[in-house]
Design a protein around this motif. Sequence first.
Motif, PDB file in Angstrom:
ATOM      1  N   PRO A 183      26.691  26.561 -98.810  1.00  0.00           N
ATOM      2  CA  PRO A 183      27.330  27.800 -98.344  1.00  0.00           C
ATOM      3  C   PRO A 183      28.786  27.885 -98.778  1.00  0.00           C
ATOM      4  O   PRO A 183      29.450  26.859 -99.001  1.00  0.00           O
ATOM      5  CB  PRO A 183      27.208  27.711 -96.819  1.00  0.00           C
ATOM      6  CG  PRO A 183      27.077  26.250 -96.529  1.00  0.00           C
ATOM      7  CD  PRO A 183      26.333  25.670 -97.696  1.00  0.00           C
ATOM      8  N   VAL A 184      29.268  29.103 -98.896  1.00  0.00           N
ATOM      9  CA  VAL A 184      30.674  29.342 -99.231  1.00  0.00           C
ATOM     10  C   VAL A 184      31.516  29.122 -97.980  1.00  0.00           C
ATOM     11  O   VAL A 184      31.248  29.706 -96.927  1.00  0.00           O
ATOM     12  CB  VAL A 184      30.859  30.768 -99.781  1.00  0.00           C
ATOM     13  CG1 VAL A 184      32.338  31.110 -99.944  1.00  0.00           C
ATOM     14  CG2 VAL A 184      30.126  30.917-101.108  1.00  0.00           C
ATOM     15  N   SER A 417      22.155  38.160 -99.514  1.00  0.00           N
ATOM     16  CA  SER A 417      21.131  37.135 -99.743  1.00  0.00           C
ATOM     17  C   SER A 417      21.160  36.595-101.173  1.00  0.00           C
ATOM     18  O   SER A 417      20.655  35.504-101.423  1.00  0.00           O
ATOM     19  CB  SER A 417      19.742  37.701 -99.457  1.00  0.00           C
ATOM     20  OG  SER A 417      19.636  38.141 -98.129  1.00  0.00           O
ATOM     21  N   LYS A 418      21.713  37.357-102.089  1.00  0.00           N
ATOM     22  CA  LYS A 418      21.689  36.973-103.500  1.00  0.00           C
ATOM     23  C   LYS A 418      23.117  36.750-103.988  1.00  0.00           C
ATOM     24  O   LYS A 418      23.969  36.303-103.248  1.00  0.00           O
ATOM     25  CB  LYS A 418      20.959  38.040-104.314  1.00  0.00           C
ATOM     26  CG  LYS A 418      19.596  38.420-103.737  1.00  0.00           C
ATOM     27  CD  LYS A 418      18.659  37.241-103.549  1.00  0.00           C
ATOM     28  CE  LYS A 418      17.361  37.629-102.878  1.00  0.00           C
ATOM     29  NZ  LYS A 418      16.502  36.455-102.586  1.00  0.00           N
ATOM     30  N   GLY A 419      23.382  37.032-105.257  1.00  0.00           N
ATOM     31  CA  GLY A 419      24.717  36.818-105.785  1.00  0.00           C
ATOM     32  C   GLY A 419      25.098  35.349-105.728  1.00  0.00           C
ATOM     33  O   GLY A 419      24.319  34.457-106.061  1.00  0.00           O
ATOM     34  N   PHE A 420      26.313  35.060-105.280  1.00  0.00           N
ATOM     35  CA  PHE A 420      26.779  33.678-105.159  1.00  0.00           C
ATOM     36  C   PHE A 420      26.793  33.202-103.710  1.00  0.00           C
ATOM     37  O   PHE A 420      26.976  32.016-103.450  1.00  0.00           O
ATOM     38  CB  PHE A 420      28.194  33.542-105.754  1.00  0.00           C
ATOM     39  CG  PHE A 420      29.201  34.470-105.124  1.00  0.00           C
ATOM     40  CD1 PHE A 420      29.924  34.080-104.019  1.00  0.00           C
ATOM     41  CD2 PHE A 420      29.418  35.738-105.637  1.00  0.00           C
ATOM     42  CE1 PHE A 420      30.853  34.932-103.432  1.00  0.00           C
ATOM     43  CE2 PHE A 420      30.326  36.605-105.056  1.00  0.00           C
ATOM     44  CZ  PHE A 420      31.050  36.203-103.945  1.00  0.00           C
ATOM     45  N   LEU A 421      26.591  34.125-102.748  1.00  0.00           N
ATOM     46  CA  LEU A 421      26.549  33.719-101.347  1.00  0.00           C
ATOM     47  C   LEU A 421      25.193  33.106-100.992  1.00  0.00           C
ATOM     48  O   LEU A 421      25.116  32.045-100.373  1.00  0.00           O
ATOM     49  CB  LEU A 421      26.826  34.915-100.430  1.00  0.00           C
ATOM     50  CG  LEU A 421      28.230  35.516-100.469  1.00  0.00           C
ATOM     51  CD1 LEU A 421      28.344  36.672 -99.479  1.00  0.00           C
ATOM     52  CD2 LEU A 421      29.292  34.461-100.162  1.00  0.00           C
ATOM     53  N   GLY A 422      24.116  33.788-101.334  1.00  0.00           N
ATOM     54  CA  GLY A 422      22.778  33.266-101.093  1.00  0.00           C
ATOM     55  C   GLY A 422      22.422  33.101 -99.628  1.00  0.00           C
ATOM     56  O   GLY A 422      21.583  32.272 -99.278  1.00  0.00           O
ATOM     57  N   GLU A 423      23.033  33.917 -98.769  1.00  0.00           N
ATOM     58  CA  GLU A 423      22.818  33.782 -97.322  1.00  0.00           C
ATOM     59  C   GLU A 423      21.604  34.611 -96.888  1.00  0.00           C
ATOM     60  O   GLU A 423      21.726  35.641 -96.221  1.00  0.00           O
ATOM     61  CB  GLU A 423      24.069  34.228 -96.556  1.00  0.00           C
ATOM     62  CG  GLU A 423      25.290  33.344 -96.782  1.00  0.00           C
ATOM     63  CD  GLU A 423      25.251  32.056 -95.959  1.00  0.00           C
ATOM     64  OE1 GLU A 423      24.235  31.794 -95.289  1.00  0.00           O
ATOM     65  OE2 GLU A 423      26.246  31.309 -95.987  1.00  0.00           O
ATOM     66  N   CYS A 424      20.416  34.135 -97.249  1.00  0.00           N
ATOM     67  CA  CYS A 424      19.198  34.899 -97.002  1.00  0.00           C
ATOM     68  C   CYS A 424      18.913  35.086 -95.514  1.00  0.00           C
ATOM     69  O   CYS A 424      18.494  36.162 -95.080  1.00  0.00           O
ATOM     70  CB  CYS A 424      18.010  34.208 -97.658  1.00  0.00           C
ATOM     71  SG  CYS A 424      18.134  34.062 -99.451  1.00  0.00           S
ATOM     72  N   LEU A 465      31.658  39.212 -98.264  1.00  0.00           N
ATOM     73  CA  LEU A 465      31.282  39.527 -99.641  1.00  0.00           C
ATOM     74  C   LEU A 465      32.237  40.533-100.269  1.00  0.00           C
ATOM     75  O   LEU A 465      32.684  40.350-101.406  1.00  0.00           O
ATOM     76  CB  LEU A 465      29.848  40.074 -99.669  1.00  0.00           C
ATOM     77  CG  LEU A 465      29.348  40.606-101.010  1.00  0.00           C
ATOM     78  CD1 LEU A 465      29.261  39.487-102.048  1.00  0.00           C
ATOM     79  CD2 LEU A 465      27.990  41.286-100.852  1.00  0.00           C
ATOM     80  N   VAL A 466      32.544  41.590 -99.543  1.00  0.00           N
ATOM     81  CA  VAL A 466      33.302  42.700-100.142  1.00  0.00           C
ATOM     82  C   VAL A 466      34.810  42.579 -99.936  1.00  0.00           C
ATOM     83  O   VAL A 466      35.582  43.293-100.581  1.00  0.00           O
ATOM     84  CB  VAL A 466      32.809  44.056 -99.586  1.00  0.00           C
ATOM     85  CG1 VAL A 466      31.337  44.259 -99.883  1.00  0.00           C
ATOM     86  CG2 VAL A 466      33.079  44.184 -98.082  1.00  0.00           C
ATOM     87  N   ASN A 467      35.250  41.683 -99.062  1.00  0.00           N
ATOM     88  CA  ASN A 467      36.688  41.500 -98.807  1.00  0.00           C
ATOM     89  C   ASN A 467      37.046  40.019 -98.907  1.00  0.00           C
ATOM     90  O   ASN A 467      37.498  39.392 -97.948  1.00  0.00           O
ATOM     91  CB  ASN A 467      37.034  42.040 -97.415  1.00  0.00           C
ATOM     92  CG  ASN A 467      38.534  42.042 -97.149  1.00  0.00           C
ATOM     93  OD1 ASN A 467      39.337  42.208 -98.069  1.00  0.00           O
ATOM     94  ND2 ASN A 467      38.913  41.851 -95.896  1.00  0.00           N
ATOM     95  N   PRO A 468      36.850  39.430-100.096  1.00  0.00           N
ATOM     96  CA  PRO A 468      37.083  37.996-100.274  1.00  0.00           C
ATOM     97  C   PRO A 468      38.581  37.680-100.308  1.00  0.00           C
ATOM     98  O   PRO A 468      39.418  38.592-100.368  1.00  0.00           O
ATOM     99  CB  PRO A 468      36.434  37.715-101.626  1.00  0.00           C
ATOM    100  CG  PRO A 468      36.601  39.005-102.380  1.00  0.00           C
ATOM    101  CD  PRO A 468      36.425  40.086-101.353  1.00  0.00           C
ATOM    102  N   PRO A 469      38.937  36.406-100.272  1.00  0.00           N
ATOM    103  CA  PRO A 469      40.358  36.026-100.348  1.00  0.00           C
ATOM    104  C   PRO A 469      41.000  36.545-101.640  1.00  0.00           C
ATOM    105  O   PRO A 469      40.376  36.542-102.707  1.00  0.00           O
ATOM    106  CB  PRO A 469      40.319  34.499-100.331  1.00  0.00           C
ATOM    107  CG  PRO A 469      39.005  34.148 -99.697  1.00  0.00           C
ATOM    108  CD  PRO A 469      38.060  35.232-100.109  1.00  0.00           C
ATOM    109  N   LYS A 470      42.228  36.955-101.510  1.00  0.00           N
ATOM    110  CA  LYS A 470      42.975  37.466-102.660  1.00  0.00           C
ATOM    111  C   LYS A 470      43.914  36.382-103.194  1.00  0.00           C
ATOM    112  O   LYS A 470      44.293  35.453-102.476  1.00  0.00           O
ATOM    113  CB  LYS A 470      43.752  38.717-102.269  1.00  0.00           C
ATOM    114  CG  LYS A 470      42.879  39.879-101.839  1.00  0.00           C
ATOM    115  CD  LYS A 470      43.720  41.068-101.376  1.00  0.00           C
ATOM    116  CE  LYS A 470      42.840  42.268-101.041  1.00  0.00           C
ATOM    117  NZ  LYS A 470      41.861  41.987 -99.967  1.00  0.00           N
TER     118      LYS A 470
END
Length: 600
Positions: A183-184, A417-424, A465-470
């Motif tokens: 997990p991230v 669930s996909k991408g680089f997170l994979g949190e299904c 996912l949409v507001n990651p660290p800057k």
Amino acid sequence: MSRLLINKPSAMQRAAATMSGRAAAALPLRQPYPQQQQQSKLTPSVVIRRWKSFIHSVQKSATAASAEPAAAAPSVTTTTAASHRSRIQSEAFGGRHSPFDARRENIALHLLSSFSTSTNMPAKCLQLENINPNFITMEYAVRGPLVIRAGEIEKELEKGAKKPFDQVIRANIGDCHAMGQQPVTFLRQLLALTFEPRLLDSPDYPEDVKKRARAILANCQGHSVGSYTDSAGLEVVRRQVVDYIEKRDGGVPSDWQNIYLTGGASPGIKSILSLIHAEVGGKKPGVMVPIPQYPLYSATIAEYGMDKVDYYLEEDSGWSLSRQELQRSFDEAKKTCNPRALVVINPGNPTGQVLTRDNIVEIIKFANDNGLLLLADEVYQDNVYDKSSKFYSFKKVAYEMGEPYRSQELVSFLSTSKGFLGECGIRGGYMEVVNLCPQVKAMLTKSITAALCSTTAGQVAVSALVNPPKQGEPSYELFQKEKNATLAALKERAELVHKTLSSFEGYKVNPVQGAMYVFPQIEIPPKAIEAAKAKGMAPDAFYAFELLETSGICIVPGSGFGQKPGTYHFRSTILPQTDKLKLMMEKFRVFHADFMKKYK
């Protein structure tokens, strides 16, 4: 139910018709294949004889069991049920490992369940003949008979059974964490802080994560993620989605009120398909889906009683999509249904292709010219590995095309669930609806309101996912390191799988440009096709079962996704960690060589 079937010939006849004459309707994906059509050609009289024999034998066994001492009855009944389960699979359905017709399998299991207790039990108020028939028709190949058998094998191994392998490798489904993906950290820290706010005082968590957690909690009723949210999701997260979309699409405007947070992409897709479920001009609605396709679409279309309208991807040109094929499919479908929507999966599942911008332009023109709602399944947009490929969102391309295409009715989907997170398992996702009639959008919102809201855990995951660290924030470097490592590993595995499978005799494999799967075409020798036919199985399912029983590798036959008649495929994920994937490829190589030697 047994008395009903025996004493009322009309009921028996209906059951027979269900299992014979209507079998083809229960397997829409499998209809093109002669060996599967032949499996469906049981005459009603044959089916009736089989069921009468089965029912009488079970009743006789149950009666004998009831005459035994009470203490012995449970074991006798259990043994009887188990033996008849085996018998019904082998005799009525053509083999233990056949991809059963869903109608016949469910009727068998229902009868077995009824007889496992007592034949004197009153009939259940719900029986197969009085429930929604669409539930019987629908199938979901990704969790079908092969996966059930894989689970059985795992339990057998746990009990010490001797097999030519020591583990089952589940390459059938895109479950990233189950395959070892880590997990991230940023996402898990955000979840921890929002679900246990007392940790906000801990020095163990970075300030940028705490800031985001506080913003989410401030938007929750009672400052708790245990409260309901707005039906479309937390406003703060929906606004974050808008910022993400606008940045992704180079400034193309987005509206937070067009964003609906969903429990993964699937509920959003199902809500839109349900929305268009209406007869127009006396014809059932139809939904155009790519072949091969992700079985969610075929299952949902069947569940809702709509028509699935197949259009074929061009395998010889890297699973591209042609305007000519779309038009052929549309024109043919109009004879029997009213096509309402066009589904496009980009990057592709199960095919792993990434559509070019020119291809997307042609698709948008086709949808607009034919008055179709466009459904863009873009859940793999971060999973692009090929250097010459690039992800383009349908929204961005339609906007850049100008009118009338800028006004094209479009719904797009993304998932955690996909991408680089994979949190299904967390079940996070969103859909953006664009250019829908305001009154129709109000009805969509009303229907979603009936389900209250998606899980807050999923909504927090979407926020991550949409507001990651800057850049410059404390969590940025670790986040980028973990994200890049995951995507680099997937790219390495995509190349490994393509290179390995391409070396197999009779294999034709397109490069895995994106997503998480490979979908090779395989030549199955005539001798193997005959062996599959003898077992009542599709050749690709026969191949997959042989692979599972011999090597412990679980894949999904191409017939579960749809394929051109006369071709055979399978889908495998590229998700096993690299060491295990190399082991899997070696097992695959040995199996295939032995299979070809045995059946060639």
